[in-house]
Scaffold this motif. Sequence first.
Motif, mmCIF file in Angstrom:
data_model
loop_
_atom_site.group_PDB
_atom_site.id
_atom_site.type_symbol
_atom_site.label_atom_id
_atom_site.label_comp_id
_atom_site.label_asym_id
_atom_site.label_seq_id
_atom_site.Cartn_x
_atom_site.Cartn_y
_atom_site.Cartn_z
ATOM 1 N N THR A 75 0.861 -1.188 0.000
ATOM 2 C CA THR A 75 0.000 0.000 0.000
ATOM 3 C C THR A 75 0.897 1.237 0.000
ATOM 4 O OG1 THR A 75 -0.114 -0.061 2.423
ATOM 5 C CG2 THR A 75 -1.883 -1.159 1.207
ATOM 6 N N PRO A 76 0.402 2.368 -0.476
ATOM 7 C CA PRO A 76 -0.939 2.573 -1.021
ATOM 8 C C PRO A 76 -1.097 1.935 -2.395
ATOM 9 C CG PRO A 76 0.365 4.548 -1.310
ATOM 10 C CD PRO A 76 1.207 3.613 -0.483
ATOM 11 N N VAL A 77 -2.325 1.616 -2.719
ATOM 12 C CA VAL A 77 -2.644 1.028 -4.026
ATOM 13 C C VAL A 77 -2.747 2.145 -5.055
ATOM 14 C CG1 VAL A 77 -4.428 -0.207 -5.321
ATOM 15 C CG2 VAL A 77 -3.802 -0.960 -3.013
ATOM 16 N N LEU A 78 -2.108 1.946 -6.198
ATOM 17 C CA LEU A 78 -2.194 2.952 -7.261
ATOM 18 C C LEU A 78 -3.548 2.856 -7.956
ATOM 19 C CD1 LEU A 78 0.530 3.992 -9.780
ATOM 20 C CD2 LEU A 78 -1.782 3.507 -10.600
ATOM 21 N N ARG A 79 -4.211 3.997 -8.053
ATOM 22 C CA ARG A 79 -5.469 4.095 -8.787
ATOM 23 C C ARG A 79 -5.237 4.997 -9.995
ATOM 24 N NH1 ARG A 79 -9.261 6.741 -6.500
ATOM 25 N NH2 ARG A 79 -11.057 5.473 -7.063
ATOM 26 N N GLN A 80 -5.505 4.484 -11.176
ATOM 27 C CA GLN A 80 -5.197 5.238 -12.382
ATOM 28 C C GLN A 80 -5.918 6.584 -12.437
ATOM 29 O OE1 GLN A 80 -6.024 2.496 -15.603
ATOM 30 N NE2 GLN A 80 -3.870 1.932 -15.750
ATOM 31 N N SER A 81 -7.113 6.653 -11.895
ATOM 32 C CA SER A 81 -7.877 7.902 -11.955
ATOM 33 C C SER A 81 -7.182 9.041 -11.216
ATOM 34 C CB SER A 81 -9.278 7.688 -11.369
ATOM 35 O OG SER A 81 -9.199 7.256 -10.013
ATOM 36 N N GLU A 82 -6.199 8.730 -10.382
ATOM 37 C CA GLU A 82 -5.476 9.737 -9.631
ATOM 38 C C GLU A 82 -4.201 10.197 -10.347
ATOM 39 O OE1 GLU A 82 -4.855 7.778 -5.924
ATOM 40 O OE2 GLU A 82 -6.950 7.990 -5.270
ATOM 41 N N HIS A 83 -3.966 9.667 -11.550
ATOM 42 C CA HIS A 83 -2.717 9.974 -12.249
ATOM 43 C C HIS A 83 -2.963 10.402 -13.692
ATOM 44 C CE1 HIS A 83 -0.107 8.471 -8.997
ATOM 45 N NE2 HIS A 83 -1.091 7.609 -8.786
ATOM 46 N N ILE A 84 -4.111 10.986 -13.948
ATOM 47 C CA ILE A 84 -4.455 11.401 -15.310
ATOM 48 C C ILE A 84 -3.424 12.367 -15.875
ATOM 49 C CG2 ILE A 84 -6.190 12.531 -16.742
ATOM 50 C CD1 ILE A 84 -6.982 9.746 -15.702
ATOM 51 N N ALA A 85 -2.893 13.256 -15.046
ATOM 52 C CA ALA A 85 -1.918 14.238 -15.522
ATOM 53 C C ALA A 85 -0.678 13.561 -16.100
ATOM 54 C CB ALA A 85 -1.522 15.188 -14.390
ATOM 55 N N ASP A 86 -0.287 12.427 -15.538
ATOM 56 C CA ASP A 86 0.886 11.715 -16.051
ATOM 57 C C ASP A 86 0.621 11.147 -17.444
ATOM 58 O OD1 ASP A 86 2.380 12.127 -13.687
ATOM 59 O OD2 ASP A 86 1.362 10.442 -12.734
ATOM 60 N N TYR A 87 -0.595 10.627 -17.657
ATOM 61 C CA TYR A 87 -0.935 10.093 -18.974
ATOM 62 C C TYR A 87 -1.044 11.217 -19.996
ATOM 63 C CZ TYR A 87 -2.473 6.547 -15.615
ATOM 64 O OH TYR A 87 -2.545 5.670 -14.566
ATOM 65 N N GLU A 88 -1.606 12.337 -19.565
ATOM 66 C CA GLU A 88 -1.723 13.473 -20.471
ATOM 67 C C GLU A 88 -0.345 13.987 -20.869
ATOM 68 O OE1 GLU A 88 -4.174 16.123 -18.230
ATOM 69 O OE2 GLU A 88 -6.056 15.264 -19.012
ATOM 70 N N ALA A 89 0.604 13.943 -19.948
ATOM 71 C CA ALA A 89 1.972 14.376 -20.260
ATOM 72 C C ALA A 89 2.603 13.442 -21.291
ATOM 73 C CB ALA A 89 2.818 14.416 -18.995
ATOM 74 N N ALA A 90 2.323 12.134 -21.173
ATOM 75 C CA ALA A 90 2.861 11.181 -22.141
ATOM 76 C C ALA A 90 2.268 11.415 -23.521
ATOM 77 C CB ALA A 90 2.583 9.752 -21.671
ATOM 78 N N ILE A 91 0.956 11.666 -23.571
ATOM 79 C CA ILE A 91 0.314 11.960 -24.859
ATOM 80 C C ILE A 91 0.875 13.250 -25.448
ATOM 81 C CG2 ILE A 91 -1.871 12.557 -25.962
ATOM 82 C CD1 ILE A 91 -3.245 10.711 -23.933
ATOM 83 N N ALA A 92 1.080 14.255 -24.597
ATOM 84 C CA ALA A 92 1.626 15.528 -25.070
ATOM 85 C C ALA A 92 3.013 15.331 -25.675
ATOM 86 C CB ALA A 92 1.679 16.539 -23.930
ATOM 87 N N SER A 93 3.788 14.441 -25.082
ATOM 88 C CA SER A 93 5.112 14.146 -25.622
ATOM 89 C C SER A 93 5.022 13.556 -27.021
ATOM 90 C CB SER A 93 5.844 13.166 -24.694
ATOM 91 O OG SER A 93 7.032 12.680 -25.282
ATOM 92 N N LEU A 94 4.060 12.660 -27.225
ATOM 93 C CA LEU A 94 3.870 12.066 -28.544
ATOM 94 C C LEU A 94 3.308 13.077 -29.535
ATOM 95 C CD1 LEU A 94 2.366 8.641 -27.400
ATOM 96 C CD2 LEU A 94 4.725 9.097 -28.090
ATOM 97 N N GLN A 95 2.426 13.939 -29.057
ATOM 98 C CA GLN A 95 1.863 14.982 -29.918
ATOM 99 C C GLN A 95 2.958 15.931 -30.416
ATOM 100 O OE1 GLN A 95 -0.954 16.645 -27.207
ATOM 101 N NE2 GLN A 95 -2.626 15.277 -27.790
ATOM 102 N N ALA A 96 3.868 16.291 -29.521
ATOM 103 C CA ALA A 96 4.922 17.234 -29.871
ATOM 104 C C ALA A 96 5.836 16.686 -30.963
ATOM 105 C CB ALA A 96 5.741 17.591 -28.628
#
Length: 287
Positions: A75-96
């Motif tokens: 613990t703590p257990v990772l919940r994806q809904s709490e890390h949306i900003a990290d996924y958005e940053a990864a997408i932004a990297s691919l977009q760039a």
Amino acid sequence: MPDAAHPFVTRFAPSPTGRLHRGHAYSALTAWTAARQAHGRFLLRIEDIDATRCRPPFEAAIHQDLAWLGLDWETPVLRQSEHIADYEAAIASLQARDLVYRCFRTRREIAEESARAPHGPMEAWRGAALPADQEARRLAAGEPFAWRLSLDAAAQALGGFEALTFLEEGAGPGGETGTIAARPELGGDVVLARKDVGVAYHLAVVVDDARQGVTHVIRGCDLFEAAHVQRLLQALLDLPCPVYRHHQLRVGPDGKRYAKRDRAETLAELRDRGMSAQTLRRELGFD
């Protein structure tokens, strides 16, 4: 053998869209047992990015069911809904880097296009960005779209896919094992994000596995082909590639694999009719 310098870290990552069944129990026990045998770490991750289908009661039930099976986790257990900003940053990297494009086609339109493909409906779908004026017009009209990974752009960025490999310690559905040449083209231009879900499965998984230091991905062989596109995303995002260990799927008396959509008997229902965790573990080949 894993050691302090080369630890063994694996995870069980269910989505809280229903109750767990025997198939989930088998996969969780397989990963948990592997971690114990390697004196490694076992993580629970809640993949709850699909807000339209995930429900808090199902998440609570996952904890209950796994504890009933005798599993423990960090613990703590990772919940994806709490890390949306990290996924958005990864997408932004691919977009760039122009590695993704907006796709306005619906699932139905793509299915119809695939059915008309030269090699039939099994041909993986690939598209391209719209001309700038058409895209601007559709965006102004508020039309929904998905961000798709461009295989053509990815191949150009990496100089081809020939160097992409991953290690399979288990076996794919066709018995594939050992060093596997990744073939991301099998999946076509996969969706990485869409309006209704936000980030999609493939992107979230590789970001999470890297963040959590997962060294071994242990899961059912129905996800073997997912490893091919995930290996590509790891290369594009400069993320480490874990070892994969795919296992065979559990099937019921009718020969069909256990699945939520087929209303497979849940672990809660097994408990209610008096089955003990020890009995289920023995049935699944553990203990």
